[in-house]
Design a protein around this motif. Structure first.
Motif, mmCIF file in Angstrom:
data_model
loop_
_atom_site.group_PDB
_atom_site.id
_atom_site.type_symbol
_atom_site.label_atom_id
_atom_site.label_comp_id
_atom_site.label_asym_id
_atom_site.label_seq_id
_atom_site.Cartn_x
_atom_site.Cartn_y
_atom_site.Cartn_z
ATOM 1 N N LEU A 44 0.833 -1.209 0.000
ATOM 2 C CA LEU A 44 0.000 0.000 0.000
ATOM 3 C C LEU A 44 0.868 1.259 0.000
ATOM 4 N N ARG A 45 1.943 1.237 0.764
ATOM 5 C CA ARG A 45 2.842 2.398 0.785
ATOM 6 C C ARG A 45 3.488 2.609 -0.581
ATOM 7 N N GLN A 46 3.825 1.515 -1.250
ATOM 8 C CA GLN A 46 4.411 1.635 -2.585
ATOM 9 C C GLN A 46 3.408 2.212 -3.578
ATOM 10 N N ALA A 47 2.142 1.871 -3.397
ATOM 11 C CA ALA A 47 1.102 2.360 -4.299
ATOM 12 C C ALA A 47 0.691 3.803 -4.007
ATOM 13 N N HIS A 48 0.976 4.287 -2.798
ATOM 14 C CA HIS A 48 0.586 5.647 -2.385
ATOM 15 C C HIS A 48 1.792 6.368 -1.777
ATOM 16 N N PRO A 49 2.791 6.714 -2.583
ATOM 17 C CA PRO A 49 4.037 7.273 -2.033
ATOM 18 C C PRO A 49 4.035 8.781 -1.808
ATOM 19 N N ALA A 50 2.966 9.475 -2.139
ATOM 20 C CA ALA A 50 3.018 10.936 -2.225
ATOM 21 C C ALA A 50 3.218 11.634 -0.890
ATOM 22 N N GLU A 51 2.619 11.104 0.198
ATOM 23 C CA GLU A 51 2.654 11.827 1.477
ATOM 24 C C GLU A 51 3.092 10.889 2.601
ATOM 25 N N LEU A 52 4.289 10.366 2.479
ATOM 26 C CA LEU A 52 4.827 9.454 3.484
ATOM 27 C C LEU A 52 5.862 10.167 4.349
ATOM 28 N N ASP A 53 5.914 9.767 5.612
ATOM 29 C CA ASP A 53 6.949 10.241 6.545
ATOM 30 C C ASP A 53 6.966 11.767 6.681
ATOM 31 N N LEU A 54 5.776 12.336 6.799
ATOM 32 C CA LEU A 54 5.667 13.778 7.031
ATOM 33 C C LEU A 54 6.010 14.064 8.490
ATOM 34 N N ALA A 55 6.896 15.014 8.723
ATOM 35 C CA ALA A 55 7.369 15.296 10.081
ATOM 36 C C ALA A 55 6.346 16.112 10.858
ATOM 37 N N TYR A 56 6.098 15.708 12.103
ATOM 38 C CA TYR A 56 5.343 16.558 13.025
ATOM 39 C C TYR A 56 6.200 16.955 14.219
ATOM 40 N N ALA A 60 13.096 10.939 15.231
ATOM 41 C CA ALA A 60 13.040 10.026 14.083
ATOM 42 C C ALA A 60 11.660 9.434 13.861
ATOM 43 N N ARG A 61 10.967 9.085 14.919
ATOM 44 C CA ARG A 61 9.656 8.448 14.794
ATOM 45 C C ARG A 61 8.498 9.443 14.825
ATOM 46 N N GLN A 62 8.782 10.699 14.903
ATOM 47 C CA GLN A 62 7.725 11.706 14.891
ATOM 48 C C GLN A 62 7.364 12.030 13.443
ATOM 49 N N ARG A 63 6.757 11.034 12.817
ATOM 50 C CA ARG A 63 6.404 11.085 11.410
ATOM 51 C C ARG A 63 5.006 10.518 11.224
ATOM 52 N N LEU A 64 4.353 10.940 10.161
ATOM 53 C CA LEU A 64 3.043 10.375 9.836
ATOM 54 C C LEU A 64 2.935 10.168 8.337
ATOM 55 N N ASP A 65 2.107 9.210 7.969
ATOM 56 C CA ASP A 65 1.816 8.909 6.570
ATOM 57 C C ASP A 65 0.363 9.267 6.290
ATOM 58 N N LEU A 66 0.119 9.871 5.136
ATOM 59 C CA LEU A 66 -1.243 10.240 4.732
ATOM 60 C C LEU A 66 -1.611 9.505 3.449
ATOM 61 N N PHE A 67 -2.763 8.901 3.469
ATOM 62 C CA PHE A 67 -3.292 8.212 2.299
ATOM 63 C C PHE A 67 -4.638 8.838 1.940
ATOM 64 N N ARG A 68 -4.822 9.143 0.666
ATOM 65 C CA ARG A 68 -6.003 9.869 0.205
ATOM 66 C C ARG A 68 -6.971 8.941 -0.519
ATOM 67 N N CYS A 69 -8.259 9.124 -0.230
ATOM 68 C CA CYS A 69 -9.290 8.330 -0.912
ATOM 69 C C CYS A 69 -9.669 8.927 -2.256
#
Length: 274
Positions: A44-56, A60-69
């Motif tokens: 799924l991450r490979q299919a939706h690479p646009a918004e991965l590991d966005l820093a908050y 190092a682990r203060q990251r989030l991934d966003l997947f859009r419908c």
């Protein structure tokens, strides 16, 4: 009603109490189930690479991934992984977005620093920081969800008013028993943290809706945690539901979120649509 006495855990020694919360040991093949999640999540991450590991945050682990419908202004489901606050990572749980994405929700996977590097106090603060970033970025309704330790963090976030609604799956809502288990070797919970970070001890005066879900075949202590918290939430006059899922254990329960027609996906959609 709870199928165990609320205070039965107090009579257990450390070994018995540790076993009472050993979800992996209780479910044969749990490691293979988690490995399957990781494989699906990588795809799924490979299919939706646009918004991965966005820093908050800076860690190092203060990251989030966003997947859009694909729908403009879609509600957002923010998911927190489990692992007793000391194992796993957001990357291995991306497949939990499959069902909600198919039903018109955007999905965020939130990472956080693990114990013992971080205290549970700090972990809760990191989750709050991530949700605040999502609030600023996204315009739609925000539902926070999580499984196991993530269920605890989701309930805590709703208690603190950091989301519009919550779906807490197989969570820990009173930390007092955990302090008596081997899990506490990494967590090192203080009495003050048990009090401050146990959602059942801080029922809000008002709140958005909470659905507490769990597998009907889970360990008795895990069932008791959900049943007792759900009963306390309703007794306080707060909006919500308790959802035991027949035939499911601590791990198989998440199949109901992966599937677009799963019971947890249905619960998430209902909460997201308000």
């Amino acid at each position: 009603m709870p199928d165990a006495m609320p205070d039965a855990w107090r009579a257990m020694d450390r070994a018995a109490l540790s076993a009472a919360y050993d979800n992996s040991g209780a479910v044969a093949g749990s490691a293979a189930i988690v490995a399957g999640w990781r494989e699906r999540s990588a795809a799924l991450r490979q299919a939706h690479p646009a918004e991965l590991d966005l820093a908050y945050g800076a860690e190092a682990r203060q990251r989030l991934d966003l997947f859009r419908c694909g729908a403009a202004g879609a509600p957002l489901l923010a998911f927190l992984h489990g692992g007793y606050w000391q194992r796993n990572a957001k990357e291995g749980f991306a497949c939990m977005a499959e069902g909600p994405l198919a039903r018109g929700l955007d999905v965020a996977l939130i990472g956080y620093t693990l114990a013992p590097e971080a205290s549970l106090t700090r972990i809760a603060e990191e989750v709050g920081a991530a949700l605040a970033v999502l609030r600023r970025r996204e315009a739609g309704r925000l539902v926070v969800s999580g499984w196991s330790a993530g269920g605890h963090l989701a309930a805590l976030a709703l208690t603190h008013g950091q989301a519009d609604a919550a779906l807490a799956v197989s969570g820990i809502f009173d930390l007092a028993p955990i302090r008596g288990t081997a899990l506490n070797d990494a967590l090192n919970l203080s009495p003050e943290e048990v009090e401050a970070l146990s959602p059942i001890r801080h029922l809000p005066a008002a709140s958005g809706p909470l659905t507490v879900a769990y597998g009907a075949e889970e360990l008795p202590e895990l069932r008791r945690q959900s049943e007792t918290y759900g009963a306390a939430w309703r007794a306080a006059g707060l909006p919500g539901a308790l959802r035991p899922l027949p035939g499911h254990d601590h791990f198989s329960v998440l199949s109901e979120l992966i599937r677009p027609d799963g019971a947890l996906t249905e619960a998430a959609v209902a909460l997201a649509r308000g």
